[in-house]
Design an enzyme around this catalytic site. Sequence first.
Site, PDB file in Angstrom:
ATOM      1  N   LYS A   1       0.831  -1.206   0.000  1.00 32.45           N
ATOM      2  CA  LYS A   1       0.000   0.000   0.000  1.00 32.45           C
ATOM      3  C   LYS A   1       0.875   1.270   0.000  1.00 32.45           C
ATOM      4  CE  LYS A   1      -3.059   3.072   0.779  1.00 32.45           C
ATOM      5  NZ  LYS A   1      -4.378   3.369   0.321  1.00 32.45           N
TER       6      LYS A   1
ATOM      7  N   CYS B   1      -3.299  10.915   1.483  1.00 28.68           N
ATOM      8  CA  CYS B   1      -2.647   9.609   1.280  1.00 28.68           C
ATOM      9  C   CYS B   1      -1.245   9.778   0.732  1.00 28.68           C
ATOM     10  CB  CYS B   1      -3.466   8.771   0.315  1.00 28.68           C
ATOM     11  SG  CYS B   1      -5.166   8.627   0.836  1.00 28.68           S
TER      12      CYS B   1
END
Length: 408
Positions: A204, A258
């Site tokens: 991720k 993010c």
Amino acid sequence: MFSSVGVVGLGYIGLPTAAILAAQGLDVTGVDVKQSSVDAINAGQVPFVEPDLEAYVVRAVNEGKLRAQLEPAPADAFIVAVPTPFLADKSADLSYVESAARAIAPHLKGGELLVLESTSPPGATERMAEVIMESRPDLSMDDLDFAHCPERVLPGRVMVELVENDRIVGGLTTRAAERAAALYRTFCRGEILLTNAKTAEMAKLVENSFRDVNIAFANELSMISDKLGIDVWELIELANHHPRVNILQPGPGVGGHCIAVDPWFIVSAVPDEAKVIRQAREINDAKPGWVIDQVTAACEGIEEPTIAALGLAFKANIDDLRESPALAITADLAARLPRASVLAVEPHIEELPAKLAGLTNVTLTPVEEAVAKADVIVVLVDHNAFRSIEPETFEGKRLVDTRGMFRH
Ligand code: SAJ
């Protein structure tokens, strides 16, 4: 298999996941520390904007498949989807994960699956297991299964991407990975890829770092091109004709919650090795300052300049202002140039955010009016709403175009 699931953290990821599990007929207990979120969800309301989510929540609540509460309840599986912000030294703040683990611990009987979904630094799933084991010395690691299954959905498309995207599932053991895969298979139609927990955590972080590094390359090119007196947009367009070159677009910096955060988790885990990743973060973080210098230079010689700042969102065609470089640049310009009048243009919002509302020289202004009144125009977001501006409107005005929207 699984008939009940506890989802801890009912935010952008936890609530959609809870609702989609409930839609598969599982009994879902949603847990959140915020009483207002708990009350809203139990009344079938969603405390944030996400297409189709409310319909899922209303159905799940009405059918008695989803209820929200402040404390976890016993369940066959738990999914932890709480925030993982970074601390002042850029290392990950795992305190929400740890307190979720402590809240779950008393409700475990043995045999449960515990999944961490929050974007996490390498080792976080192991840490979650450690916290549980500390609270429950009567249980052994063999009694429980721990896995990491990072979320990858795009806000605005969450209910679609939850079903369609491929998922990475990393277990502390193979059994844990297989059980977690079985849980996600209840609603996920994408491929489910099994690995260990640490690799899943890194996957991720690496996806978002890949994008950050490539945006940093484009941002560096924009500063190099400015020095050399060439058009960076033309340069990138030409270079991208090479069959193996695909350079991204420069901008005013990298925003959102993010891409500007996740790479730091890698840097803080392995500071000596993560050189390119750190440098990319620094380049992207420095870009707003470079844009401010450009606008300040463009204002030179004008005693009381009117500046039109086009766009406040962190990227095109959304209303999300969180961690937005456009917002930071607009606020800094207003503070740095107190004699300037800053006309902030953001077609997706109705009133100025707190960061700008307190500044006396900033006004939220419709695009045509701002462009007409401005001496200096700075393009910060490439919203479609700005595409209809006629290039002639810029005549006689100074233009700093960070998105390359109006190059000709
Ligand atoms: N940006 C540029 N130039 C580009 C592309 C983006 O300056 O060529 C800027 C944008 O303006 C914005 C920032 O980068 O300020 C981030 O935008 P984005 O569209 O690249 O990404 P996010 O933050 O909306 O979503 C990302 C996605 N990750 C990847 O594409 C690898 C998304 O799939 C993830 O689910 C999401 O992060 C997440 O939750 O991690």
